[in-house]
Every structure is written in C-alpha cells, then in structure tokens.
Design a protein around this motif. Sequence first.
Motif, PDB file in Angstrom:
ATOM      1  N   ALA A 143     -23.937   4.600  -0.163  1.00 25.95           N
ATOM      2  CA  ALA A 143     -23.273   3.329  -0.451  1.00 25.95           C
ATOM      3  C   ALA A 143     -23.254   3.122  -1.956  1.00 25.95           C
ATOM      4  O   ALA A 143     -23.982   3.789  -2.695  1.00 25.95           O
ATOM      5  N   ILE A 146     -27.735  -6.150   0.225  1.00 26.74           N
ATOM      6  CA  ILE A 146     -28.111  -4.760  -0.060  1.00 26.74           C
ATOM      7  C   ILE A 146     -29.429  -4.431   0.630  1.00 26.74           C
ATOM      8  O   ILE A 146     -29.586  -3.359   1.220  1.00 26.74           O
ATOM      9  N   LEU A 161     -28.449   4.812  -2.981  1.00 26.53           N
ATOM     10  CA  LEU A 161     -27.469   3.790  -3.314  1.00 26.53           C
ATOM     11  C   LEU A 161     -27.072   4.027  -4.766  1.00 26.53           C
ATOM     12  O   LEU A 161     -27.944   4.132  -5.630  1.00 26.53           O
TER      13      LEU A 161
END
Length: 163
Positions: free
Chosen positions: A131, A153, A110
Amino acid sequence: MKVFGFAGWSGSGKTTLIEQLLPQLVAYGLRVSLIKHTHHDFDLDQPGKDSWRHRQAGASEVLLSGGQRWALLHELREFPPPTLQELVSKLSPCDLVLVEGFKLEPIPKLEIHRVSLGKPLLHPNDPNIVAVATDSRITISLPLFDLNQAETIAAFIYSQVQP
C-alpha cells in the motif's frame, strides 16, 4: 512475530507516521517493537562514561541497565552488520515488529510518498509494497491512504498482521 515495514525517501515522513501509528496499534492490543535502520554512525553511550570506556577497551557487548530501561550495545568491529532476520531474533517476543528502513527486504511494506520531494514511487519496483500513504492525489493500483489519516492506516496494518 509479524513484521511490517515502512519504505520511502528521506524526508517523506516515515518516522512521524510511525510515531502516530504506534498508539493506534497498541490500542488494538498489540505488543509492538521497532527496528530502525540508519545509514549514520550513532552511539547511545557517552564518551568518558564507564560503559563507553569498556567498549573502547575491547568489550564486544556492554549491557546498560537502570530503573526504567536497559540497552545492549554490541560492537560489530570487523563483522558485517546483522541481517534484518538476525535483528528480529534478538527482540523479546511481541505481536508486531515495525521496520523503518531496510527497504530492500522482502517483507510487506507501506510506502510513504510525498510528491513535493520530487522522487519517484518505489512500489513499481518493489513487489513487497502492499500500500502507499501520500499527501497528494496519485493514481495507483495498490491501496492508497491519506498520509494524515493514521487511524485508517493503522486499521489497514492491523488487518494485514492479525492472526
């Protein structure tokens, strides 16, 4: 053990986000460990203490043990730093290893991005970024999360690493 990383420029909020995600991921029933890479020299030991003196005298490893935790200090001396894979192999079995740093490793990551830092996004040059979490409005082709929504998240990370 599944491995999931966090990449971002210094000051982007990686550590703060991970601190917020840990209780969320544990609430999913995951046993989570963490590996943090640092470019700074660090020492968990205190100069003058017995274990520090033993390392200074040449011990390759010193294991400190107490009623609440234990820590293994390993001196690299003339050897190169271990790879991420070598470090993961040293951990006790768990469901998920979170990795802060090691941004060039080929693991799912991430990206944490703050426009206010004035730094470019990493994801266009890193195919392992799956992401981005940010505090600003940006347009990208990857899943995008509000940096202040740790629960969302955490759900995304859980969906990426569940068996």
